[in-house]
Design a protein around this motif. Structure first.
Motif, PDB file in Angstrom:
ATOM      1  N   VAL A  27      56.770  -5.316  61.662  1.00 37.89           N
ATOM      2  CA  VAL A  27      55.830  -4.159  62.334  1.00 37.89           C
ATOM      3  C   VAL A  27      56.570  -3.329  62.522  1.00 37.89           C
ATOM      4  N   MET A  28      57.983  -4.229  63.260  1.00 36.33           N
ATOM      5  CA  MET A  28      58.571  -2.229  63.795  1.00 36.33           C
ATOM      6  C   MET A  28      59.978  -2.226  63.054  1.00 36.33           C
ATOM      7  N   MET A  29      59.685  -2.543  61.825  1.00 36.09           N
ATOM      8  CA  MET A  29      60.575  -1.480  60.634  1.00 36.09           C
ATOM      9  C   MET A  29      59.471  -1.013  60.433  1.00 36.09           C
ATOM     10  N   LEU A  30      58.654  -0.763  59.940  1.00 34.18           N
ATOM     11  CA  LEU A  30      57.467  -0.328  59.778  1.00 34.18           C
ATOM     12  C   LEU A  30      57.030   0.935  60.527  1.00 34.18           C
ATOM     13  N   LYS A  31      56.695   0.635  61.986  1.00 37.75           N
ATOM     14  CA  LYS A  31      56.912   2.029  62.808  1.00 37.75           C
ATOM     15  C   LYS A  31      57.823   2.820  62.924  1.00 37.75           C
ATOM     16  N   THR A  32      59.458   2.328  62.294  1.00 26.88           N
ATOM     17  CA  THR A  32      60.435   2.447  62.783  1.00 26.88           C
ATOM     18  C   THR A  32      61.198   3.856  60.872  1.00 26.88           C
ATOM     19  N   ILE A  33      60.459   3.356  59.940  1.00 24.48           N
ATOM     20  CA  ILE A  33      59.771   4.115  59.257  1.00 24.48           C
ATOM     21  C   ILE A  33      59.467   5.200  59.467  1.00 24.48           C
ATOM     22  N   PHE A  34      58.358   5.037  59.483  1.00 25.70           N
ATOM     23  CA  PHE A  34      56.855   6.601  59.920  1.00 25.70           C
ATOM     24  C   PHE A  34      57.996   7.830  60.407  1.00 25.70           C
ATOM     25  N   ILE A  35      57.966   6.877  61.835  1.00 19.96           N
ATOM     26  CA  ILE A  35      58.953   8.100  62.378  1.00 19.96           C
ATOM     27  C   ILE A  35      60.136   8.068  61.930  1.00 19.96           C
ATOM     28  N   MET A  36      60.755   7.676  61.704  1.00 15.70           N
ATOM     29  CA  MET A  36      61.537   7.923  59.992  1.00 15.70           C
ATOM     30  C   MET A  36      61.598   9.921  59.136  1.00 15.70           C
ATOM     31  N   PHE A  37      60.952   9.484  58.712  1.00 16.54           N
ATOM     32  CA  PHE A  37      59.644   9.265  57.526  1.00 16.54           C
ATOM     33  C   PHE A  37      59.559  11.345  58.669  1.00 16.54           C
ATOM     34  N   VAL A  38      58.433  11.246  59.692  1.00 16.92           N
ATOM     35  CA  VAL A  38      58.082  12.311  60.901  1.00 16.92           C
ATOM     36  C   VAL A  38      59.312  13.188  60.892  1.00 16.92           C
ATOM     37  N   VAL A  39      60.451  12.443  60.997  1.00 12.72           N
ATOM     38  CA  VAL A  39      61.573  12.907  61.524  1.00 12.72           C
ATOM     39  C   VAL A  39      62.482  14.213  60.115  1.00 12.72           C
ATOM     40  N   ILE A  40      61.897  13.177  59.118  1.00 12.80           N
ATOM     41  CA  ILE A  40      62.520  14.338  58.441  1.00 12.80           C
ATOM     42  C   ILE A  40      61.383  15.139  57.824  1.00 12.80           C
ATOM     43  N   TRP A  41      60.559  14.927  57.878  1.00 14.25           N
ATOM     44  CA  TRP A  41      59.424  15.714  57.378  1.00 14.25           C
ATOM     45  C   TRP A  41      59.495  16.867  58.625  1.00 14.25           C
ATOM     46  N   VAL A  56      57.624  14.730  74.414  1.00 15.90           N
ATOM     47  CA  VAL A  56      58.706  15.551  75.241  1.00 15.90           C
ATOM     48  C   VAL A  56      59.675  14.599  74.496  1.00 15.90           C
ATOM     49  N   PHE A  57      59.696  12.735  74.202  1.00 21.19           N
ATOM     50  CA  PHE A  57      61.383  11.868  74.460  1.00 21.19           C
ATOM     51  C   PHE A  57      61.400  12.393  73.051  1.00 21.19           C
ATOM     52  N   PHE A  58      60.367  12.813  72.151  1.00 14.04           N
ATOM     53  CA  PHE A  58      60.574  12.523  70.615  1.00 14.04           C
ATOM     54  C   PHE A  58      60.769  13.835  70.451  1.00 14.04           C
ATOM     55  N   ILE A  59      60.843  15.170  70.595  1.00 14.71           N
ATOM     56  CA  ILE A  59      61.000  16.415  70.849  1.00 14.71           C
ATOM     57  C   ILE A  59      62.630  16.277  71.322  1.00 14.71           C
ATOM     58  N   GLY A  60      62.477  15.981  72.432  1.00 18.27           N
ATOM     59  CA  GLY A  60      64.783  15.804  72.590  1.00 18.27           C
ATOM     60  C   GLY A  60      65.342  15.200  71.927  1.00 18.27           C
ATOM     61  N   SER A  61      64.491  13.925  71.183  1.00 23.66           N
ATOM     62  CA  SER A  61      65.580  12.711  71.040  1.00 23.66           C
ATOM     63  C   SER A  61      66.084  13.232  69.529  1.00 23.66           C
ATOM     64  N   LEU A  62      65.406  15.001  69.079  1.00 24.85           N
ATOM     65  CA  LEU A  62      65.546  14.999  68.105  1.00 24.85           C
ATOM     66  C   LEU A  62      66.938  16.237  68.217  1.00 24.85           C
ATOM     67  N   ALA A  63      66.902  16.726  69.261  1.00 21.36           N
ATOM     68  CA  ALA A  63      67.490  17.563  69.457  1.00 21.36           C
ATOM     69  C   ALA A  63      68.592  16.542  69.736  1.00 21.36           C
ATOM     70  N   GLU A  64      68.958  15.859  70.334  1.00 22.69           N
ATOM     71  CA  GLU A  64      69.656  15.127  70.542  1.00 22.69           C
ATOM     72  C   GLU A  64      70.453  14.539  69.268  1.00 22.69           C
ATOM     73  N   GLY A  65      69.881  14.107  68.298  1.00 16.22           N
ATOM     74  CA  GLY A  65      70.261  13.278  67.403  1.00 16.22           C
ATOM     75  C   GLY A  65      71.073  14.389  66.208  1.00 16.22           C
ATOM     76  N   ASN A  66      70.936  15.843  66.510  1.00 17.12           N
ATOM     77  CA  ASN A  66      71.470  16.743  65.950  1.00 17.12           C
ATOM     78  C   ASN A  66      70.605  17.611  64.474  1.00 17.12           C
ATOM     79  N   ARG A  67      68.855  17.339  64.592  1.00 21.15           N
ATOM     80  CA  ARG A  67      68.283  17.576  63.740  1.00 21.15           C
ATOM     81  C   ARG A  67      68.312  18.278  63.613  1.00 21.15           C
ATOM     82  N   THR A  68      66.943  18.880  62.409  1.00 21.13           N
ATOM     83  CA  THR A  68      66.986  20.142  62.464  1.00 21.13           C
ATOM     84  C   THR A  68      65.735  19.839  63.103  1.00 21.13           C
ATOM     85  N   PRO A  69      64.570  21.113  63.885  1.00 21.27           N
ATOM     86  CA  PRO A  69      65.132  22.386  63.871  1.00 21.27           C
ATOM     87  C   PRO A  69      66.211  22.419  65.299  1.00 21.27           C
TER      88      PRO A  69
END
Lengths: 198, 385
Positions: B289-303, B211-224
């Motif tokens: 470690v922090m950046m690696l996880k962050t970059i992975f999440i960013m990849f998921v967001v773009i994906w 829920v947090f992930f989907i919600g923050s996508l929406a708050e960040g004005n990301r597609t979808p």
């Protein structure tokens, strides 16, 4: 209520499937051919640099026209077939020979040779009617499509060089002399014959 | 601090100011660089997902593309449309960027020591500061004197206001687990192993994570959820009239938001910079470690962006109010009950987290299977002859 949970289920399923499809295509090599870097004129050259899934130019691709003068019989059928008259042929007589065309098993008889074979590629509309008309398959479309030139005049392709032209004309005049001599000899013989008869 | 006060003879106040300025510069530099590189990465990833290359001309593999874009945008004329509210129009991009940047105050770039400020109400601050952006976007839409911009701004306001509620509700679950509102405590409540992360603690925290992930996508004005800037409907929405440097600032805020989604998700749900015991506190490794996880999440967001089509406005509202909010409430309630039960039987916590992680792994294995099938389907040659 049932529809509500169905919506959730559908949502999760479609996202699951969609994500897997887009990630799969992430790993597939791009289909783009980086054109000036990748040579696309032939399949072998394309394979050297390009890793994608597209093939080279298709077999029936109509690129720039090319003429194989060794099997051209200067019959001028292509000139007649061309709808926009962009082919010009001047021909003279030559030694009689047989040439093996690419279209049929039977060799064609060549009695004339070109002294000028010009194609104006700037006018050509790539309809391929000349290649259909050609009895020996001397005129063909290649797969080359890079034909940008700075001058319109450069788009006129001349397949007969000056040397060949001079050679052909020289041979033609020789042939004419020979033919005239032959004719004269023949005429003399005939005259002798008729005189003897008398 | 001691260096500044003792050797340079500064008062404590000025020493603080100098240190704060240095920290701000570092954080801003990381943010700007990350948002630039994200814009490049997004274009490359989008290209690959659509069977093409994306930008690969400027620099090796096109990595300098964002520099070229920035130079181009800075050199462009800064137009202000006729009839615009000039003052609001001018300050709005900075307000947007400020809202995004201020979030970095409570989010760690590395271990707990590498936070700008470990506020004891960090999560509360995080929730509230992200709402500043909506004011910026609404102001941008209003001051542009353009109906598309105004529509974009209104949509954005509606969207962010409604998605804040599920996001805030889902954040209650990690707060319950950590027993604190401070982001530092939330980091400490998680371990370095995946089943020690908040996201895999219980089924309820996993639900809260999604829920947090989907919600923050929406708050960040990301597609979808990119209705505010829907290119095909609103001609890129609230930033239609912006050009030059002000547009670049909007752009930076947008891509910085992706970085923030990654950072906040990692810090709050995915274990943050936690390392195994003997490496604990190693600054370089924790940043890595922090950046690696962050970059992975960013990849998921773009994906996700290049997979899903845009929602309609009513579907968007449906998703927020009818689906995400109940899910967040269930997660909160379930987690509370679970913690009551687990308080009496301590072993249950460990077992549940491992089971949740195994279930997650099984889903991932199935997912990888689907990827392989689709890959085989897609890599069939489609030559011209």
């Amino acid at each position: 209520m049932n529809a509500y949970f169905n919506n959730i289920k559908n949502g999760i399923q479609t996202v699951f499937e969609g994500m897997s499809i887009s990630l799969a295509s992430f790993f597939v090599h791009p289909i783009t051919i980086q054109y000036p870097e990748d040579d696309i004129s032939s399949a072998e050259k394309l394979k050297e640099t390009y890793k994608g899934q597209l093939g080279p130019m298709p077999e029936n691709y109509r690129g720039i026209l090319d003429v194989d003068l060794s099997i051209c019989t200067a019959c001028q059928l292509c000139v007649k077939a061309c709808p926009i008259d962009c082919i010009v042929i001047d021909a003279v007589k030559c030694d009689k020979s047989k040439v093996q065309g690419t279209k049929s098993e039977k060799p064609a008889v060549k009695t004339r040779t070109c002294t000028r074979f010009d194609i104006h590629m700037g006018k050509c509309m790539f309809c391929a009617l000349c290649t259909l008309a050609c009895p020996t398959g001397a005129i063909v479309h290649t797969k080359v499509f890079e034909m940008n030139k700075y001058q319109l005049q450069d788009l006129v392709l001349s397949f007969v060089s000056e040397e060949e032209k001079e050679k052909a004309i020289k041979r033609d005049s020789e042939l004419k002399v020979e033919a005239a001599a032959e004719k004269a000899a023949k005429a003399a013989k005939e005259a002798e014959k008729t005189e003897e008869e008398k | 601090m001691n260096l500044l006060t003792d050797t340079l003879g500064m008062t404590e106040f000025w020493a603080n100011v100098v240190i704060m300025l240095i920290v701000c510069t570092i954080v801003f530099a990381v943010f700007a660089l990350m948002s630039g590189i994200t814009s490049w990465a997004e274009r490359r990833i989008a290209g690959r997902m659509q069977s093409r290359y994306g930008c690969n001309r400027v620099g090796p593999q096109g990595i300098l593309q964002f520099v070229a874009d920035a130079v181009k945008l800075i050199l462009k004329e800064d137009l202000i449309p006729d009839g615009a509210d000039r003052f609001l129009y001018k300050i709005t991009p900075y307000l947007c960027l400020m809202g995004v940047l201020a979030t970095l105050v409570v989010l760690p770039l590395g271990s707990r020591a590498m936070m700008v400020a470990d506020l004891n109400v960090g999560v509360l601050y995080f929730i509230s500061i992200t709402s500043i952006v909506v004011i910026g976007i609404l102001m941008a839409g209003w001051s542009s004197n353009n109906k598309w911009s105004l529509l974009g701004g209104m949509r954005s306001a509606a969207q962010i206001v409604s998605y804040e509620i599920p996001v805030a509700m889902s954040l209650l679950t990690p707060i319950l687990i950590a027993g604190s509102l401070s982001v530092g405590d939330l980091l400490d409540s998680q371990g370095w192993l995946p089943w020690e992360w908040t996201a895999f603690q219980t089924p309820f925290s996993a639900l809260a994570f999604f829920v947090f992930f989907i919600g923050s996508l929406a708050e960040g004005n990301r597609t979808p959820f990119d209705l505010p800037e829907a290119e095909s409907e609103l001609v890129s929405g609230f930033n239609t009239e912006y050009s030059g440097f002000r547009f670049a600032v909007f752009f930076m805020a947008e891509y910085g938001n992706v970085f923030l989604i990654g950072l906040s998700t990692t810090a709050l749900f995915l274990g943050g910079p936690n390392l195994p015991g003997f490496l604990q506190g190693n600054p370089f490794l924790s940043v890595a470690v922090m950046m690696l996880k962050t970059i992975f999440i960013m990849f998921v967001v773009i994906w996700l962006r290049w997979t899903l089509p845009r929602f309609r406005i009513d579907q968007l509202m449906d998703l927020s109010w009818k689906y995400l909010l109940p899910c967040a409430l269930i997660a909160f309630f379930g987690q509370s009950v679970f913690m009551l039960v687990a308080h009496q039987i301590p072993a249950i916590t460990q077992i549940t987290s491992i089971v949740v992680f195994i279930v997650f792994l099984l889903i991932m294995i199935k997912f990888i299977g689907r990827i392989r099938t689709n890959y085989k389907e897609q890599s069939i040659p489609v030559g011209l002859n």
